[in-house]
Design a protein around this motif. Structure first.
Motif, mmCIF file in Angstrom:
data_model
loop_
_atom_site.group_PDB
_atom_site.id
_atom_site.type_symbol
_atom_site.label_atom_id
_atom_site.label_comp_id
_atom_site.label_asym_id
_atom_site.label_seq_id
_atom_site.Cartn_x
_atom_site.Cartn_y
_atom_site.Cartn_z
ATOM 1 N N ASN A 187 0.854 -1.185 0.000
ATOM 2 C CA ASN A 187 0.000 0.000 0.000
ATOM 3 C C ASN A 187 0.901 1.249 0.000
ATOM 4 O OD1 ASN A 187 0.779 0.648 2.661
ATOM 5 N ND2 ASN A 187 -0.838 -0.660 3.503
ATOM 6 N N TYR A 188 0.256 2.413 -0.045
ATOM 7 C CA TYR A 188 1.019 3.654 -0.192
ATOM 8 C C TYR A 188 2.079 3.807 0.901
ATOM 9 C CZ TYR A 188 1.854 8.711 -0.377
ATOM 10 O OH TYR A 188 2.434 9.936 -0.436
ATOM 11 N N ILE B 52 -5.601 -3.159 -15.256
ATOM 12 C CA ILE B 52 -5.852 -4.504 -14.726
ATOM 13 C C ILE B 52 -5.345 -4.623 -13.293
ATOM 14 C CG2 ILE B 52 -5.351 -6.970 -15.019
ATOM 15 C CD1 ILE B 52 -5.282 -6.491 -18.037
ATOM 16 N N ASN B 53 -4.252 -3.933 -12.939
ATOM 17 C CA ASN B 53 -3.866 -3.953 -11.518
ATOM 18 C C ASN B 53 -4.052 -2.572 -10.876
ATOM 19 O OD1 ASN B 53 -1.700 -2.576 -12.512
ATOM 20 N ND2 ASN B 53 -0.143 -3.885 -11.591
ATOM 21 N N ARG B 54 -4.851 -1.764 -11.521
ATOM 22 C CA ARG B 54 -5.289 -0.507 -10.946
ATOM 23 C C ARG B 54 -4.140 0.468 -10.661
ATOM 24 N NH1 ARG B 54 -9.352 2.545 -8.507
ATOM 25 N NH2 ARG B 54 -11.323 1.526 -8.822
ATOM 26 N N LEU B 55 -3.047 0.363 -11.408
ATOM 27 C CA LEU B 55 -2.067 1.439 -11.333
ATOM 28 C C LEU B 55 -2.706 2.675 -11.950
ATOM 29 C CD1 LEU B 55 1.397 -0.125 -12.199
ATOM 30 C CD2 LEU B 55 0.538 0.645 -9.995
ATOM 31 N N SER B 72 -12.837 -1.542 -4.028
ATOM 32 C CA SER B 72 -12.334 -0.941 -2.789
ATOM 33 C C SER B 72 -10.812 -1.009 -2.740
ATOM 34 C CB SER B 72 -12.910 -1.689 -1.591
ATOM 35 O OG SER B 72 -12.348 -2.974 -1.530
ATOM 36 N N ALA B 73 -10.231 -0.162 -1.870
ATOM 37 C CA ALA B 73 -8.778 -0.140 -1.718
ATOM 38 C C ALA B 73 -8.270 -1.508 -1.265
ATOM 39 C CB ALA B 73 -8.374 0.936 -0.715
ATOM 40 N N GLU B 78 -5.469 -6.727 -2.712
ATOM 41 C CA GLU B 78 -5.607 -8.177 -2.877
ATOM 42 C C GLU B 78 -5.259 -8.575 -4.305
ATOM 43 O OE1 GLU B 78 -6.121 -10.666 -0.721
ATOM 44 O OE2 GLU B 78 -5.809 -8.996 0.663
ATOM 45 N N VAL B 79 -5.819 -7.816 -5.257
ATOM 46 C CA VAL B 79 -5.570 -8.137 -6.658
ATOM 47 C C VAL B 79 -4.094 -7.975 -6.990
ATOM 48 C CG1 VAL B 79 -5.922 -7.277 -9.003
ATOM 49 C CG2 VAL B 79 -7.885 -7.720 -7.532
ATOM 50 N N ARG B 80 -3.480 -6.909 -6.460
ATOM 51 C CA ARG B 80 -2.079 -6.670 -6.807
ATOM 52 C C ARG B 80 -1.171 -7.785 -6.313
ATOM 53 N NH1 ARG B 80 -2.190 -0.365 -5.479
ATOM 54 N NH2 ARG B 80 -2.890 0.412 -7.490
ATOM 55 N N LYS B 81 -1.570 -8.423 -5.213
ATOM 56 C CA LYS B 81 -0.766 -9.552 -4.734
ATOM 57 C C LYS B 81 -0.777 -10.692 -5.745
ATOM 58 C CE LYS B 81 -1.907 -8.883 0.095
ATOM 59 N NZ LYS B 81 -2.568 -9.525 1.244
#
Ligand SMILES: Nc1ncnc2c1ncn2[C@@H]1O[C@H](COP(=O)(O)OP(=O)(O)OP(=O)(O)O)[C@@H](O)[C@H]1O
Ligand SMILES: [Mg+2]
Lengths: 277, 245
Positions: A187-188, B52-55, B72-73, B78-81
């Motif tokens: 996270n940030y 797709i990974n919300r960058l 949600s954040a 979770e997705v980025r993992k």
């Protein structure tokens, strides 16, 4: 700062060349000379006129401790205030960005001395007024502790400048670093803590070091708001002994010793935190 | 390969100010599928990948990755993992050794111990062919080696999906193959991959599907052989004629 686009052959461990005069030893020498001169002068003065100078040093010794203590405490808090302010200045949230920007711009437009006087003389009156209108005795009898108010004033002021140093340092790290960290699931705040700030430290150490030395010198202004620092103790000594030349020469030399030592520590930290990008 | 889509992109729009970078893109990617995206510069390939990974945040539409909607954040992290990403510019952490690059997120995010993370890092460095560079700093590596470390760093998180944004276009020609070989091996192991790349050879060898994007839209999709040799859409023909000089 640009990122390396093209591949480079692996760099060797050895530096390519030695530039005369640029070796660390050259800088150490210059610094040692300065310290030797300043300390030598102090000792010389004490030997020549032991009565005046030794008494003076003994008299202002607690002032030196206060100056040092105020500076260190204010500096540590400034590092935190600056981090908050710097992150605020980089925030995408308009409210946070606006608040941080207002803080930085307001503070930077007001002389530090005026700020210190405001915190010591005006702020307590506001608290007392609040206390009276709310009927809270603890507040209406509020007395400002001089040292705390002085530290608060220094932190508020230096925090604004520090915010800009942090902001510039964080911005100097390529955007791809944050994206790489975020894409790994951080996270940030994790990305800031583990990836961005460790790299930014290298960039901001020199200006932060300068801020420490500037803070040390500016801390002499707290003598105006009832803090018995080195400068105020010097003034007290002079007003009983009527010897301005001796007093202020010695006070100046004592400040010099402190700033020279600080510069040395800053330089050492900078060298320790170097890495090649 | 099963038919259940692991990435579902539905009618996604993205604006940069007045630039309409994605204009209603829909795309399903199945588990184990390798999709290659080609298209002219500015057509929105990177933007799609980064959504797709919300960058990148999108303005309209829906993206669901491995059953997790990107809203949600918490879901985003979770997705980025589960989604590894490899960048054109490598983006290795320059102040850390190769091994530290590979272990940092494992320890912080996956909560693995230093030993566990280190072992995984060692195995991945063998896999990408540079076990001897474990203690080197990124600066000391060639571009091809850096990109292989970047792939290993993403793999260290045990992702289910890997995204590649022009992984070889910052590389000297002689280093492109070593990176493509690693990617090909990964594809053969059954990794789900979405790859933006103009390496036709790689696309033909590894990809199940090739997609042409133009002006923020998917113009044509087919198997790589068909898309590159017998495209039907005029914009695909135009693009290919430019790429193949
Ligand atoms: N951060 C941004 N701010 C403003 N506009 C952007 C931004 N990122 C992309 N764009 C615009 O969005 C459009 C799509 O860009 P994108 O990077 O996705 O294209 P691309 O297909 O990856 O191109 P390339 O092959 O050059 O990498 C372009 O018009 C680009 O200028
Ligand atoms: Mg792109």
């Amino acid at each position: 700062m640009t990122e390396q686009l093209k591949s480079k052959p692996p760099a060797g461990d050895k530096p390519l060349a030695r530039i005369p005069g640029a070796e660390p030893s050259a800088r150490i020498d210059a610094w040692w000379w300065l310290v030797a001169i300043v300390v030598g002068l102090i000792i010389l003065l004490v030997v020549i006129d032991n009565e005046t100078y030794w008494n003076l040093i003994v008299f202002v010794w607690d002032g030196i401790q206060i100056t040092f203590g105020v500076t260190v405490v204010a500096f540590v808090l400034t590092l935190l205030a600056g981090l908050l302010g710097g992150l605020g200045r980089l925030s995408k949230n308009r409210f946070i960005y606006g608040a941080a920007t207002l803080y930085v711009e307001l503070i930077r437009g007001i002389p530090l001395l005026v700020q210190l006087i405001w915190w010591y003389f005006a702020f307590p009156v506001i608290i007392q007024g609040l206390g009276r209108s709310l009927g809270v005795d603890a507040l209406s009898n509020y007395q400002a502790p001089a040292i705390a108010m002085a530290v608060l004033g220094l932190v508020f002021c230096y925090g604004a400048y520090m915010s800009e140093i942090y902001r510039a340092g964080i911005q100097s790290i390529p955007k791809g670093q944050m994206e790489a960290a975020r894409s790994l699931g951080m996270n940030y705040f994790q990305a800031m803590r583990y990836v961005i700030l460790p790299q930014a430290v290298r960039v901001i150490l020199p200006p932060v070091g300068n801020e420490f030395i500037a803070l040390l010198k500016d801390s002499s202004l707290v003598s105006v708001v009832a803090v018995t620092d080195l400068t105020r103790r010097g003034r007290e000594f002079m007003s009983t002994h009527f010897n301005p030349i001796e007093t202020w020469t010695m006070v100046a030399l004592l400040y010099l010793v402190m700033t020279l030592l600080s510069a040395r520590i800053v330089g050492w930290l900078e060298r320790r935190n170097k890495f090649e990008r | 390969m099963t038919n259940e889509p692991i990435i579902r992109i539905k009618n996604v729009h993205k604006y940069f100010g007045h630039v309409h970078a994605l204009q209603g893109v829909s795309l399903d990617v199945s588990k184990g599928e390798v999709v290659v995206i080609v298209g002219p510069s500015g057509s929105g390939k990177s933007t799609l990948l980064r959504c797709i990974n919300r960058l990148e945040e999108y303005d309209e539409g829906e993206i669901v990755v491995d059953g997790i909607p990107l809203d949600s954040a918490k879901n985003i992290n979770e997705v980025r993992k589960e989604v590894g990403m490899v960048f054109q510019q490598f983006n290795l952490f320059p102040n850390m050794t190769v091994k530290e690059n590979l272990t940092l997120a494992q320890r912080v995010i996956r909560k693995r111990t230093a030993e566990e993370a280190g072992e995984i890092a060692d195995q991945l460095l063998i896999k990408v062919g540079i076990p001897e560079k474990s203690d080197a700093y990124p600066m000391q590596l060639s571009g091809g080696q850096q990109q292989r470390v970047a792939i290993a760093r993403a793999l260290a998180m045990s992702p289910k999906i890997m995204l590649f944004d022009e992984p070889t276009s910052a590389l000297d020609p002689e280093m492109i193959k070593e990176v493509l070989d690693v990617m090909l091996a990964l594809a053969q192991e059954g990794m789900t991959m979405v790859v933006v790349s103009h390496e036709m050879g790689f696309a033909r060898n590894a990809a199940n599907r090739a997609i042409l994007m133009d002006a923020g839209q998917i113009v044509e999709e087919a198997t790589p052989d068909i898309l590159f040799t017998a495209p039907t859409h005029p914009r695909t023909k135009e693009f290919l004629s430019k790429v193949l000089h």
